[in-house]
Scaffold this active site. Sequence first.
Site, PDB file in Angstrom:
ATOM      1  N   SER A  42     -54.574  12.505  33.561  1.00  0.00           N
ATOM      2  CA  SER A  42     -55.688  13.455  33.640  1.00  0.00           C
ATOM      3  C   SER A  42     -55.785  14.078  35.029  1.00  0.00           C
ATOM      4  O   SER A  42     -55.536  13.399  36.043  1.00  0.00           O
ATOM      5  CB  SER A  42     -57.006  12.752  33.316  1.00  0.00           C
ATOM      6  OG  SER A  42     -58.102  13.617  33.543  1.00  0.00           O
ATOM      7  N   TYR A  54     -62.797   6.139  34.132  1.00  0.00           N
ATOM      8  CA  TYR A  54     -61.737   6.914  33.471  1.00  0.00           C
ATOM      9  C   TYR A  54     -60.694   7.322  34.519  1.00  0.00           C
ATOM     10  O   TYR A  54     -59.485   7.182  34.302  1.00  0.00           O
ATOM     11  CB  TYR A  54     -62.349   8.130  32.799  1.00  0.00           C
ATOM     12  CG  TYR A  54     -61.358   9.048  32.123  1.00  0.00           C
ATOM     13  CD1 TYR A  54     -60.834   8.731  30.878  1.00  0.00           C
ATOM     14  CD2 TYR A  54     -60.954  10.241  32.724  1.00  0.00           C
ATOM     15  CE1 TYR A  54     -59.934   9.572  30.245  1.00  0.00           C
ATOM     16  CE2 TYR A  54     -60.059  11.089  32.105  1.00  0.00           C
ATOM     17  CZ  TYR A  54     -59.546  10.745  30.871  1.00  0.00           C
ATOM     18  OH  TYR A  54     -58.647  11.586  30.252  1.00  0.00           O
TER      19      TYR A  54
END
Length: 254
Positions: free
Chosen positions: A147, A160
Site C-alpha cells: 500500500s 495497516y
Amino acid sequence: MKPLEGKIAVVTGASRGIGRAIALRLAKDGALVSVHYAKNEEAANETVQEIEATGGQAFAIQYPFELASNMQAFFEKLDSKLQAITGNTTFDILVNNAGISYMGTIEDISEEAFDQVMAVNLKSPFFLTQLALNRLRNEGRIINISSASTQNNFPGTLIYNLSKAGLNTLTQNLAKQLGTRGITVNALLPGVVETEINAERLKNPEDKKYAAQSSVFNRLGQVEDIADVVAFFASPDSRWVTGQIVDTSGGGTL
C-alpha cells in the site's frame, strides 16, 4: 501465444476488488488461476464464471486467513485441486493480495485489532509464501500487494501501515534469497482505489473528490490500473526486475 500460456497463478483475496481484477487479467493472459476467497463464495464463483465465459481457466478455493490460520490446511486444498486439474501440485505465480484495513490512531487500537490485522496482512502471506516455495517453479513470480500508505504515514491507518511495511521488507529479503532460482519478488503500492472496501469512505462526493486529488491524474485508481501492473510482473518481460517496491498510486506519494 499468450504471455502466461501454460502458467498457473494463485491469487489470494480474488473474489472482489483488486484481487478479482488481477485474477481476470492473468486468466486473460493465459494463466490457469486459483481464485482464493475467505467467505464470499458467490463472488468467487462469479469471478470463475467470468473467466470461463471468456475462454479462460480458473477454480475457486476457500480458506479464511485469520489469527489461527493453518497454511498447511490451505495447501491441502490447493494441492488437491491442482492435482486433479494438472496432475501435479506446482505453480508459477503467487499474488499475495488478501488483506484487511483498520481505521484508528494509536490510542484507538486494541491488542486484538493489532493481532488480527497483522495475522491477515503479514503473517498469512509470510507463511503462505514459506509453504509455497517448494511448489513454486523456478523462474516463478511472487507479487505482493502492499500500500502507498507505507509512504504517506497517515496516523489514522497506523496498524495497516505497519503490516504493509512488513510486507515490503519481506519482498526485498525474499528477492535476494530466491534470485538463484530465477524467481522474482516485487511489491505494488496502490493508493486510493475505487473498490467495495473503500465504498463507505468514498460515498460522500466531497470525500471522493478529495481522494481523487491525491493522484497527479486527479482521479481515483481503478482495479484495472493495478491488475495491469501485476500482469507485467507476472510475465516473462519482468525477468530482470526484482526486489522492487513499486508505486502504483497514480503519483499519490510524490
